[in-house]
Design an enzyme around this catalytic site. Structure first.
Site, short mmCIF file in Angstrom:
data_model
loop_
_atom_site.label_atom_id
_atom_site.label_comp_id
_atom_site.label_asym_id
_atom_site.label_seq_id
_atom_site.Cartn_x
_atom_site.Cartn_y
_atom_site.Cartn_z
N SER A 91 0.80 -1.22 0.00
CA SER A 91 0.00 0.00 0.00
C SER A 91 0.84 1.27 0.00
O SER A 91 0.29 2.37 -0.10
CB SER A 91 -0.92 0.01 1.23
OG SER A 91 -1.83 -1.07 1.20
N GLU A 116 -13.26 4.39 -5.75
CA GLU A 116 -12.76 3.01 -5.77
C GLU A 116 -13.21 2.26 -4.53
O GLU A 116 -13.67 1.11 -4.60
CB GLU A 116 -11.24 3.00 -5.86
CG GLU A 116 -10.64 1.61 -5.79
CD GLU A 116 -9.12 1.60 -5.87
OE1 GLU A 116 -8.53 0.52 -5.63
OE2 GLU A 116 -8.52 2.64 -6.18
#
Length: 384
Positions: free
Chosen positions: A137, A249
């Site tokens: 991430s 998203e």
């Protein structure tokens, strides 16, 4: 209980009419091939033009670029019906809910005219390449670089866990165009890379524990030359672009999580009503009823929250932390539903021939992709 039995506040009559088209496609063209495509590890590219022909791909693309010019509610309906009636990770949502927004928002006129009509029709399949081995991430830690050489970039590096990686004709690649600048996020750009570029290669179709039908790939860039005009928007603004698109998203993930949890619950009610133990239906045991009652309550809350979040997003008011919270809550709830529903199936729940087994395996990644749920907590916590 079908999703039709739910009282939804986010959608209009036009939305619901569109739902019927989506549902038929998911039931007739997608769901019937779930096992076959799972074994193959990929959804055939032939499905994309079929979806495009019915308006299921990228419905928010403006009419001037070949789209329908609709709102995100139509995307959400495709996501819901795909999760509930298709139960296959087609990759459509990546193209419609994520990639296309970058082109609409930041693409040049030339890029829009080149790619948007073919994304709508399904002629072109897209992917976005952020994650790298070892970075997860942490997008600022990426090592893939794009060095200027005359009027071209020369790209070197690798990406992994890329959805639609095998089928992709166009990849939006996150790169470092400046490796010296501080803070590092200022050196990130997004560059369009066509799949037939010399030096670009697709690695393995990765072997996952769930969503077997979704092609997820390694991508490699070895001195890949692309014109500087392939840069999406401004050089060095890539990280800002990525952050600005994340609420949608994450809402998209929440939508899919909610609908798939509802399907697992509905299937389990039916299963426990039919399956007998000690001479009576499993549903007649208090433990079964109490477990399902608890899950039904959480699903009810989930649909209400989802409609709230969709309404916020349609007014362009959904904040990044609200999107993160939606992704966090709905995927955690989805996992609880999946796990308890599998348990209520007993030994059958562990058999891949039962839909709950595939759904349970497929749900596990939902707390990971789009940013892990631990990262979601961090993002929400920063705004306290």
């Amino acid at each position: 209980m079908s999703m039709d039995a739910l009282s939804r506040t986010a959608y209009t009559e036009d939305h619901e009419a569109f739902r019927q088209t989506v549902r038929r496609f998911m039931q007739e063209e997608i769901a019937t091939h779930a096992a076959e495509w799972g074994d193959a590890g990929i959804v055939p590219k032939a499905m994309w033009p079929k979806a495009g022909e019915l308006g299921l791909l990228c419905p928010t693309v403006p009419e001037e670029y070949g789209g329908l010019g609709l709102d995100f509610g139509y995307n959400a309906i495709v996501d819901e019906e795909s999760a509930y009636n298709g139960r296959v990770a087609t990759g459509f949502s990546l193209q419609s809910d994520i990639v296309v927004n970058y082109l609409i928002s930041y693409g040049s006129e030339e890029q829009k005219r080149e790619w948007l009509p073919r994304m709508v029709s399904g002629e072109v399949v897209t992917a976005i390449a952020m994650t790298e081995p070892g970075t997860g991430s942490d997008l600022q830690g990426m090592r893939t670089t794009a060095r200027k050489d005359g009027n071209h970039y020369v790209i070197n590096g690798s990406k992994t866990y890329i959805t639609n990686g095998q089928n992709a004709d166009l990849v939006l690649v996150c790169v470092k165009t400046d490796t010296e600048i501080e803070p590092q996020w200022k050196g990130v750009s997004i560059v369009l890379v066509e799949a037939d570029r010399e030096g670009f290669s697709k690695g393995r179709n990765l072997d996952k524990i769930g969503q077997d039908e979704a092609d997820t790939s390694e991508l490699f860039f070895n001195d890949v030359r692309v014109p500087i005009t392939n840069c999406l928007g401004e050089e060095g603004k890539g990280f800002i672009y990525l952050m600005s698109e994340l609420p949608q998203e994450r809402l998209s993930i929440a939508v899919s999580a909610q609908a798939s949890a509802q399907r697992a619950f509905d299937d389990t009610v039916e299963f426990t009503r039919e399956r007998k133990a000690f001479g009576k239906p499993v549903l007649d045991f208090q433990n079964t009823r109490f477990t399902l009652a608890d899950l039904k309550s959480k699903l009810q809350v989930g649909w209400a929250h989802l409609d709230w979040a969709l309404a916020r997003h349609l007014k362009k008011e959904l904040t990044p932390e609200e999107g993160a919270a939606a992704k966090l809550w709905h995927t955690e709830m989805q996992w609880e539903v999946m796990d308890k529903c599998l348990q209520l199936h007993g030994g059958a729940g562990y058999m891949n021939e039962y839909a709950i087994a595939r759904a349970w395996r497929g749900a596990r990644v939902m707390r990971i992709f789009g940013g892990t749920n631990e990262i979601m907590k961090e993002l929400i916590g920063r705004k306290l």
